[in-house]
Design an enzyme around this catalytic site. Structure first.
Site, mmCIF file in Angstrom:
data_model
loop_
_atom_site.group_PDB
_atom_site.id
_atom_site.type_symbol
_atom_site.label_atom_id
_atom_site.label_comp_id
_atom_site.label_asym_id
_atom_site.label_seq_id
_atom_site.Cartn_x
_atom_site.Cartn_y
_atom_site.Cartn_z
ATOM 1 N N LYS A 51 62.250 -30.602 -21.053
ATOM 2 C CA LYS A 51 62.371 -29.936 -19.754
ATOM 3 C C LYS A 51 61.004 -29.856 -19.062
ATOM 4 C CE LYS A 51 64.760 -26.295 -21.488
ATOM 5 N NZ LYS A 51 65.444 -25.000 -21.458
ATOM 6 N N GLU A 108 67.608 -19.299 -26.933
ATOM 7 C CA GLU A 108 67.631 -18.215 -25.941
ATOM 8 C C GLU A 108 67.717 -16.843 -26.602
ATOM 9 O OE1 GLU A 108 67.839 -18.359 -22.325
ATOM 10 O OE2 GLU A 108 66.966 -20.323 -22.712
HETATM 11 N N1 LIG Z 1 59.564 -26.848 -20.896
HETATM 12 C C1 LIG Z 1 59.949 -25.830 -21.605
HETATM 13 O O1 LIG Z 1 60.980 -25.889 -22.211
HETATM 14 C C2 LIG Z 1 59.096 -24.604 -21.672
HETATM 15 C C3 LIG Z 1 59.163 -23.786 -22.812
HETATM 16 C C4 LIG Z 1 58.316 -22.675 -22.886
HETATM 17 C C5 LIG Z 1 57.469 -22.374 -21.823
HETATM 18 N N2 LIG Z 1 57.459 -23.196 -20.719
HETATM 19 C C6 LIG Z 1 56.587 -22.869 -19.576
HETATM 20 O O2 LIG Z 1 55.265 -22.681 -20.034
HETATM 21 C C7 LIG Z 1 54.605 -21.712 -19.214
HETATM 22 C C8 LIG Z 1 53.955 -20.698 -20.110
HETATM 23 O O3 LIG Z 1 53.044 -21.363 -20.955
HETATM 24 P P1 LIG Z 1 51.576 -20.781 -21.211
HETATM 25 O O4 LIG Z 1 51.688 -19.376 -21.668
HETATM 26 O O5 LIG Z 1 50.841 -21.737 -22.052
HETATM 27 O O6 LIG Z 1 51.007 -20.717 -19.708
HETATM 28 P P2 LIG Z 1 49.619 -21.159 -19.045
HETATM 29 O O7 LIG Z 1 49.496 -22.627 -18.991
HETATM 30 O O8 LIG Z 1 49.528 -20.439 -17.752
HETATM 31 O O9 LIG Z 1 48.509 -20.587 -20.054
HETATM 32 C C9 LIG Z 1 48.356 -19.196 -20.195
HETATM 33 C C10 LIG Z 1 46.880 -18.809 -20.022
HETATM 34 O O10 LIG Z 1 46.175 -19.249 -21.165
HETATM 35 C C11 LIG Z 1 44.998 -19.958 -20.762
HETATM 36 N N3 LIG Z 1 44.699 -20.916 -21.807
HETATM 37 C C12 LIG Z 1 45.421 -22.002 -22.179
HETATM 38 N N4 LIG Z 1 44.855 -22.577 -23.252
HETATM 39 C C13 LIG Z 1 43.751 -21.864 -23.561
HETATM 40 C C14 LIG Z 1 42.757 -21.938 -24.574
HETATM 41 N N5 LIG Z 1 42.805 -22.853 -25.555
HETATM 42 N N6 LIG Z 1 41.759 -21.010 -24.579
HETATM 43 C C15 LIG Z 1 41.720 -20.044 -23.627
HETATM 44 N N7 LIG Z 1 42.637 -19.897 -22.667
HETATM 45 C C16 LIG Z 1 43.641 -20.801 -22.631
HETATM 46 C C17 LIG Z 1 45.349 -20.547 -19.422
HETATM 47 O O11 LIG Z 1 44.171 -20.819 -18.656
HETATM 48 C C18 LIG Z 1 46.198 -19.442 -18.811
HETATM 49 O O12 LIG Z 1 45.373 -18.477 -18.217
HETATM 50 C C19 LIG Z 1 55.681 -21.128 -18.301
HETATM 51 O O13 LIG Z 1 55.553 -21.666 -17.018
HETATM 52 C C20 LIG Z 1 56.991 -21.563 -18.951
HETATM 53 O O14 LIG Z 1 58.028 -21.737 -17.995
HETATM 54 C C21 LIG Z 1 58.244 -24.292 -20.636
#
Ligand SMILES: NC(=O)c1ccc[n+]([C@@H]2O[C@H](COP(=O)([O-])OP(=O)(O)OC[C@H]3O[C@@H](n4cnc5c(N)ncnc54)[C@H](O)[C@@H]3O)[C@@H](O)[C@H]2O)c1
Length: 385
Positions: free
Chosen positions: A144, A246
């Site tokens: 996705k 979910e």
């Molecule tokens: N495709 C899917 O099935 C699926 C599944 C789960 C989540 N998602 C999506 O993923 C997103 C959430 O992912 P996320 O929490 O990684 O979000 P994100 O990419 O916004 O990262 C979260 C925060 O962590 C920081 N960050 C990332 N890697 C880092 C590192 N190594 N060191 C320091 N900071 C770091 C980023 O700069 C950001 O501020 C949502 O948009 C969600 O919809 C998609």
């Protein structure tokens, strides 16, 4: 000391790709990318990750002509405007069908990169290098790829497989504690709902207090891959067996939305909200005599062990959560009922109740209200075991 990359084959229905992971393995990842024989690398990242890891991008590129597309960190950048700006920059820089899009960051750059790779010339190669636990243990294990519309979350998207995923667990060391734990809550969900045989090891890691060591992170990553692929292997679009993922999301997502309306970015993290949603689901299952006191206690032990206070945030009211629950996106899966929503409920750890082949069951709003009321009254001390 560098170790050889481990690999797992990920199969999602007709699609498959390898997932390589290890510790201190950036150069090995660079070698693998170099073997793809592309003309340009298009890195998609965010400004925060870029500030931390720009030298690593240079090591990954190995002199291959590269462009870096970066945006402000956070969910608010998963927009058509950001995607359009990245695509235009890439095209003006001369990307071709032989270019490779590399996401280097959390789930947000991952989703933008996935959609962009799918759209450019009707599909160019995509590589994920996840740097957050959510991205590594959850989003890159799904086809996705979605961004948000002005109306709601993940409204604009597609399914697209990467050529490969490469994770270096060392990169997670710089994650803020909140982000690290948020990803581990999703991992805990996989153990409770899909692979209870992994619970003892998870509890041992939580008890040791060493969640962020490379050894623990490698085990957590491997266990997440095992659990998630067990239910998506024959379910490319996550619309049948994959719906068990979910677990905790119906109420958890509603708590997350309500809290973000109240407190903005200071609201509860996604994984923490899912953890609270799992507690609500466990209480409902207990009330139906499907889960034992012991199984509910295990839920509490794991959730609190991951640092989540087992109660509704003070900024969130039961009625607001219920109002959002009524709009949950799983409504179309079972017949519509005015006073109930489809939810994943467990009949035992790793054993979701099913309606037909779907791991969903109708839950009355009154049952959810009772469980939320109980959680709102709960104090941390009352559930500590
Ligand atoms: N495709 C899917 O099935 C699926 C599944 C789960 C989540 N998602 C999506 O993923 C997103 C959430 O992912 P996320 O929490 O990684 O979000 P994100 O990419 O916004 O990262 C979260 C925060 O962590 C920081 N960050 C990332 N890697 C880092 C590192 N190594 N060191 C320091 N900071 C770091 C980023 O700069 C950001 O501020 C949502 O948009 C969600 O919809 C998609």
């Amino acid at each position: 000391m560098a170790i050889t990359l481990r690999s797992r084959a990920i199969r999602l229905g007709e699609q498959s790709f390898p997932y390589f992971f290890g510790e201190d393995c950036i150069d090995e990842i660079g070698d693998a990318i170099a073997r793809m024989e592309c003309d340009t690398l298009v890195f998609v990242t965010d400004d925060h990750v870029l500030a931390l890891y720009r030298p690593l991008l240079e090591r990954l590129a190995r002199g291959i002509p590269s462009i870096i597309l970066s945006h402000r960190p956070g969910e608010s950048m998963k927009t058509l405007a950001c995607l359009s700006s990245h695509v235009e920059t890439a095209l003006r820089a001369g990307v071709t069908r032989r270019s490779v899009v590399v996401s280097f960051g959390g789930g947000v750059p991952g989703n933008l990169a996935g959609l962009m790779a799918n759209l450019l010339f009707r599909g160019v190669r995509l590589v994920h290098v996840p740097t957050s636990t959510i991205a590594a243990m959850d989003s890159v294990l799904s086809l996705k790829q979605a961004i948000n519309s002005p109306v709601g979350k993940n409204h604009l998207g597609t399914y697209y497989a990467p050529t490969a995923v490469y994770a270096d667990v060392r990169l997670f060391a710089s994650l803020p504690e909140r982000e690290l734990r948020s990803g581990l809550c999703e991992m805990a969900k996989n153990c409770l709902a899909i692979r209870p045989e992994a619970l003892d090891q998870l509890r041992a890691i939580i008890d040791s207090g060493e969640l962020a060591t490379p050894r623990a992170l490698t085990w957590l990553l491997d266990a997440s891959i095992e659990a998630k692929t067990a239910v998506t292997r024959d379910d490319t679009f996550e619309r049948r067996a994959g719906l068990v993922l979910e677990y905790g999301h119906t109420v958890g997502h509603a708590i997350e939305i309500s809290d973000h309306r109240a407190r903005g970015a200071a609201g509860v993290a996604h994984g923490e909200a899912i953890a609270l949603g799992m507690l609500v689901a466990a209480h409902i299952s207990r009330a139906r005599e499907w889960l034992s006191d012991d199984e509910v206690r295990i839920h509490h032990e794991i959730v609190t062990g991951l640092g989540v206070e087992p109660r509704l945030p003070g900024s969130v009211g039961v009625e607001e959560v219920l109002a959002v629950v009524k709009d949950d996106n799983k409504k179309g899966y079972l017949d519509a009922r005015a006073d109930a929503v489809p939810m994943v409920l467990l009949r035992g750890l790793g054993r979701p109740e099913r309606t037909g082949e779907l791991p969903l069951t109708h839950v009355a709003l009154a049952e959810i209200r009772r469980a939320l009321d109980a959680m709102a009254r709960t104090t941390a001390a009352a559930v500590r075991v």
